[in-house]
Design a protein around this motif. Structure first.
Motif, PDB file in Angstrom:
ATOM      1  N   ARG A 283       1.131  11.308 -17.918  1.00 35.62           N
ATOM      2  CA  ARG A 283       0.301   9.496 -18.436  1.00 35.62           C
ATOM      3  C   ARG A 283       1.140   8.798 -18.169  1.00 35.62           C
ATOM      4  NH1 ARG A 283      -3.394  11.584 -21.818  1.00 35.62           N
ATOM      5  NH2 ARG A 283      -3.122   9.284 -23.217  1.00 35.62           N
ATOM      6  N   LEU A 284       0.472   7.515 -17.664  1.00 36.75           N
ATOM      7  CA  LEU A 284       0.573   6.231 -17.520  1.00 36.75           C
ATOM      8  C   LEU A 284       0.018   5.102 -18.192  1.00 36.75           C
ATOM      9  CD1 LEU A 284       0.549   6.032 -13.711  1.00 36.75           C
ATOM     10  CD2 LEU A 284       2.912   6.771 -14.912  1.00 36.75           C
ATOM     11  N   ASP A 285       0.738   4.014 -18.975  1.00 37.53           N
ATOM     12  CA  ASP A 285      -0.212   3.539 -19.747  1.00 37.53           C
ATOM     13  C   ASP A 285      -0.763   2.598 -18.596  1.00 37.53           C
ATOM     14  OD1 ASP A 285       1.663   1.298 -19.128  1.00 37.53           O
ATOM     15  OD2 ASP A 285       2.823   1.586 -20.611  1.00 37.53           O
ATOM     16  N   GLU A 286      -1.674   1.227 -19.244  1.00 37.97           N
ATOM     17  CA  GLU A 286      -2.227   0.536 -18.667  1.00 37.97           C
ATOM     18  C   GLU A 286      -1.761  -0.561 -17.833  1.00 37.97           C
ATOM     19  OE1 GLU A 286      -4.932  -2.978 -17.218  1.00 37.97           O
ATOM     20  OE2 GLU A 286      -3.406  -2.586 -18.553  1.00 37.97           O
ATOM     21  N   ALA A 287      -0.327  -0.647 -18.313  1.00 32.68           N
ATOM     22  CA  ALA A 287       0.593  -1.495 -17.425  1.00 32.68           C
ATOM     23  C   ALA A 287       1.028  -0.927 -16.083  1.00 32.68           C
ATOM     24  CB  ALA A 287       1.605  -1.849 -18.358  1.00 32.68           C
TER      25      ALA A 287
ATOM     26  N   MET B 133       0.726  -1.113  -0.463  1.00 31.27           N
ATOM     27  CA  MET B 133       0.531   0.338   0.070  1.00 31.27           C
ATOM     28  C   MET B 133       1.048   0.885  -0.356  1.00 31.27           C
ATOM     29  SD  MET B 133      -2.877   0.906   2.607  1.00 31.27           S
ATOM     30  CE  MET B 133      -1.668   1.686   3.424  1.00 31.27           C
ATOM     31  N   ALA B 134       2.086   1.278   0.914  1.00 29.64           N
ATOM     32  CA  ALA B 134       2.899   2.789   0.968  1.00 29.64           C
ATOM     33  C   ALA B 134       3.560   2.740  -0.125  1.00 29.64           C
ATOM     34  CB  ALA B 134       3.794   2.655   2.193  1.00 29.64           C
ATOM     35  N   GLY B 135       3.853   1.566  -0.960  1.00 26.65           N
ATOM     36  CA  GLY B 135       4.789   2.065  -2.075  1.00 26.65           C
ATOM     37  C   GLY B 135       3.461   2.079  -3.653  1.00 26.65           C
ATOM     38  N   GLY B 136       2.530   1.838  -3.299  1.00 26.72           N
ATOM     39  CA  GLY B 136       1.619   2.494  -4.395  1.00 26.72           C
ATOM     40  C   GLY B 136       0.907   3.443  -4.017  1.00 26.72           C
ATOM     41  N   GLN B 137       1.016   4.532  -2.797  1.00 29.91           N
ATOM     42  CA  GLN B 137       0.662   5.634  -2.530  1.00 29.91           C
ATOM     43  C   GLN B 137       1.498   6.826  -3.373  1.00 29.91           C
ATOM     44  OE1 GLN B 137      -0.115   5.105   1.562  1.00 29.91           O
ATOM     45  NE2 GLN B 137      -2.757   5.650   1.623  1.00 29.91           N
ATOM     46  N   ALA B 138       3.298   5.910  -3.164  1.00 29.69           N
ATOM     47  CA  ALA B 138       4.189   7.038  -2.916  1.00 29.69           C
ATOM     48  C   ALA B 138       3.809   6.937  -4.889  1.00 29.69           C
ATOM     49  CB  ALA B 138       5.789   6.168  -3.049  1.00 29.69           C
ATOM     50  N   ILE B 139       4.206   5.915  -6.002  1.00 32.63           N
ATOM     51  CA  ILE B 139       3.533   5.938  -6.656  1.00 32.63           C
ATOM     52  C   ILE B 139       2.740   6.461  -7.742  1.00 32.63           C
ATOM     53  CG2 ILE B 139       3.347   4.556  -9.725  1.00 32.63           C
ATOM     54  CD1 ILE B 139       4.123   2.071  -7.488  1.00 32.63           C
ATOM     55  N   ASP B 140       1.632   6.435  -6.955  1.00 26.33           N
ATOM     56  CA  ASP B 140       0.082   7.514  -6.774  1.00 26.33           C
ATOM     57  C   ASP B 140       0.740   9.116  -6.278  1.00 26.33           C
ATOM     58  OD1 ASP B 140      -2.359   8.024  -7.373  1.00 26.33           O
ATOM     59  OD2 ASP B 140      -2.799   8.002  -5.351  1.00 26.33           O
ATOM     60  N   LEU B 141       1.665   9.680  -6.008  1.00 26.58           N
ATOM     61  CA  LEU B 141       1.627  10.946  -5.585  1.00 26.58           C
ATOM     62  C   LEU B 141       2.649  11.543  -7.067  1.00 26.58           C
ATOM     63  CD1 LEU B 141       2.256  11.325  -1.726  1.00 26.58           C
ATOM     64  CD2 LEU B 141       0.422  11.779  -3.320  1.00 26.58           C
ATOM     65  N   ALA B 142       3.823   9.961  -7.222  1.00 24.77           N
ATOM     66  CA  ALA B 142       4.503  10.845  -8.464  1.00 24.77           C
ATOM     67  C   ALA B 142       4.058  10.778 -10.477  1.00 24.77           C
ATOM     68  CB  ALA B 142       5.871   9.468  -7.637  1.00 24.77           C
ATOM     69  N   SER B 143       2.840  10.479  -9.368  1.00 25.85           N
ATOM     70  CA  SER B 143       2.142  10.376 -11.522  1.00 25.85           C
ATOM     71  C   SER B 143       1.636  10.917 -11.456  1.00 25.85           C
ATOM     72  CB  SER B 143       1.741   8.844 -11.609  1.00 25.85           C
ATOM     73  OG  SER B 143       2.836   7.678 -10.966  1.00 25.85           O
ATOM     74  N   ILE B 144       0.750  12.254 -10.469  1.00 26.83           N
ATOM     75  CA  ILE B 144       0.252  13.464 -10.774  1.00 26.83           C
ATOM     76  C   ILE B 144       0.919  13.419 -11.842  1.00 26.83           C
ATOM     77  CG2 ILE B 144      -0.684  15.733  -9.827  1.00 26.83           C
ATOM     78  CD1 ILE B 144      -0.699  14.363  -6.968  1.00 26.83           C
ATOM     79  N   GLY B 145      -0.216  14.229 -12.943  1.00 28.50           N
ATOM     80  CA  GLY B 145       0.612  15.222 -13.797  1.00 28.50           C
ATOM     81  C   GLY B 145       1.232  14.261 -15.158  1.00 28.50           C
TER      82      GLY B 145
ATOM     83  N   GLN C 181      -9.807  16.148 -10.618  1.00 28.00           N
ATOM     84  CA  GLN C 181      -9.341  17.470 -10.295  1.00 28.00           C
ATOM     85  C   GLN C 181      -7.916  17.800 -10.304  1.00 28.00           C
ATOM     86  OE1 GLN C 181     -11.621  18.808  -7.504  1.00 28.00           O
ATOM     87  NE2 GLN C 181     -13.488  18.722  -8.058  1.00 28.00           N
ATOM     88  N   HIS C 182      -7.008  17.008  -9.799  1.00 26.30           N
ATOM     89  CA  HIS C 182      -5.242  16.206  -9.123  1.00 26.30           C
ATOM     90  C   HIS C 182      -4.373  16.401 -10.506  1.00 26.30           C
ATOM     91  CE1 HIS C 182      -6.789  16.315  -4.253  1.00 26.30           C
ATOM     92  NE2 HIS C 182      -6.993  17.315  -5.094  1.00 26.30           N
ATOM     93  N   ASN C 183      -6.121  16.209 -11.282  1.00 26.15           N
ATOM     94  CA  ASN C 183      -5.028  15.508 -12.812  1.00 26.15           C
ATOM     95  C   ASN C 183      -4.419  14.301 -12.251  1.00 26.15           C
ATOM     96  OD1 ASN C 183      -4.151  15.517 -15.618  1.00 26.15           O
ATOM     97  ND2 ASN C 183      -2.028  16.784 -15.119  1.00 26.15           N
ATOM     98  N   LYS C 184      -5.254  13.495 -11.209  1.00 31.67           N
ATOM     99  CA  LYS C 184      -4.951  11.519 -10.992  1.00 31.67           C
ATOM    100  C   LYS C 184      -4.673  11.147 -13.092  1.00 31.67           C
ATOM    101  CE  LYS C 184      -3.717  11.601  -6.438  1.00 31.67           C
ATOM    102  NZ  LYS C 184      -4.279  10.715  -5.258  1.00 31.67           N
ATOM    103  N   PRO C 185      -3.585   9.838 -12.668  1.00 32.63           N
ATOM    104  CA  PRO C 185      -4.348   8.623 -14.064  1.00 32.63           C
ATOM    105  C   PRO C 185      -4.915   7.589 -13.624  1.00 32.63           C
ATOM    106  CG  PRO C 185      -2.579   8.697 -12.719  1.00 32.63           C
ATOM    107  CD  PRO C 185      -2.622  10.304 -12.432  1.00 32.63           C
ATOM    108  N   THR C 186      -5.976   7.710 -14.241  1.00 33.09           N
ATOM    109  CA  THR C 186      -7.282   6.539 -13.511  1.00 33.09           C
ATOM    110  C   THR C 186      -7.702   6.046 -14.558  1.00 33.09           C
ATOM    111  OG1 THR C 186      -9.064   8.072 -14.440  1.00 33.09           O
ATOM    112  CG2 THR C 186      -8.501   8.839 -12.168  1.00 33.09           C
TER     113      THR C 186
END
Length: 296
Positions: free
Chosen positions: A167-171, A153-165, A242-247
């Motif tokens: 473009r991530l691919d599906e993988a 979880m913590a690692g995934g949250q770190a990636i999430d914050l680093a990914s703002i703005g 709003q936060h420009n996060k990839p989803t």
């Protein structure tokens, strides 16, 4: 067994979880800390992770008392993560479970400490002085720690914050959410199974089920973020955009995201079929459907 049977089962399990949380989350921690802890975890939430623990335990005819402790522990970890995730240094959210977030209600410092204390309390709950074999305590604590930490979880949250703005691919998106959301949901299934005896084949099948529903949960979360109002969600709608996060919606599109959620649900059902648990896994099957069908 029917869906009506499930609702009765779920109500009784949730009552047990709420009672345990009420008993084990202190209200007398120093300087009002207990009040902030209780505010962050009691009287709200779907309690999906505890239900997965308890359903998985029942599927393998495990120790219900140990599973209840595991269910409470995983909910405490989940709740602590939400408290920290909502803080201004992360998502800066004002609404959670239909009420002001902990840092809004109690201040940022108290919210940070409440999250820290809930994380520690999860492992206190898993390591009672008696009533659970030390080997099971260690196994459950290890499963939860690995799912919550840098490799989960913590690692995934770190990636999430680093990914703002970005473009991530599906993988890349799948890997982020496998860690951020999926790891704790999969661990919930495995912790329940660890409370009983199951073969390596059953263990692997339940792990695959947990991985599928873990990702499906996040796909549906991304869909609901753009299709539901804040009042329905109990949290701020549209915040990812709003936060420009990839989803999954921004990467795949809404229709494709919905199809992906259905495909993951089918994967979960296939994993249960492969487990050979049959009717013993019925509640796990219902929970997979409910994850994809939910509207909040």
């Amino acid at each position: 067994m029917t869906r009506t049977d499930y609702e009765g089962w779920a109500a009784s399990q949730l009552a047990a979880v709420e009672s345990a949380l009420e008993s084990w989350v202190p209200d007398d921690a120093p300087a009002g800390l207990g009040l902030a802890m209780r505010y962050g975890v009691l009287d709200g939430g779907k309690r999906l992770r505890p239900l997965l623990v308890l359903a998985s335990c029942e599927a393998v005819h495990g120790d219900g008392a140990a599973a209840l402790r595991a269910a409470v522990a995983v909910e405490l970890i989940h709740a602590y993560s939400l408290v920290h995730d909502d803080m201004p240094c992360m998502d800066n959210d004002m609404l959670r479970r239909g009420k002001p977030t902990v840092h809004v209600q109690y201040g940022q410092a108290q919210a940070m400490l409440a999250g820290d204390a809930m994380q520690a309390l999860a492992f206190e709950v898993l390591t009672p002085a008696s009533a659970m074999a030390p080997a099971l305590q260690a196994r459950l604590a290890g499963l939860l720690a690995r799912a919550a930490g840098h490799a989960g979880m913590a690692g995934g949250q770190a990636i999430d914050l680093a990914s703002i703005g970005r473009r991530l691919d599906e993988a890349e998106l799948r890997e982020m959410h496998r860690l951020k959301t999926g790891a704790l949901l999969q661990a919930s299934v495995r912790m329940g199974a660890a409370c009983g005896a199951c073969s390596p084949a059953v263990w692997d099948a339940l792990g695959d089920y947990g991985a599928a529903i873990g990702l499906a949960f996040q796909v549906v979360d991304d869909i609901l973020d753009v299709t539901q109002a804040s009042e329905t969600l109990g949290k701020t709608a549209g915040k990812d955009h709003q936060h420009n996060k990839p989803t999954y919606v921004s990467v795949l599109g809404l229709d494709a995201a919905r199809e992906h959620a259905r495909a993951l649900c089918a994967d979960a059902h296939r994993a249960l079929a492969r487990s050979g648990l049959g009717a013993d896994a019925e509640w796990l099957a219902v929970l997979a459907d409910k994850i994809v069908e939910r509207d909040n």
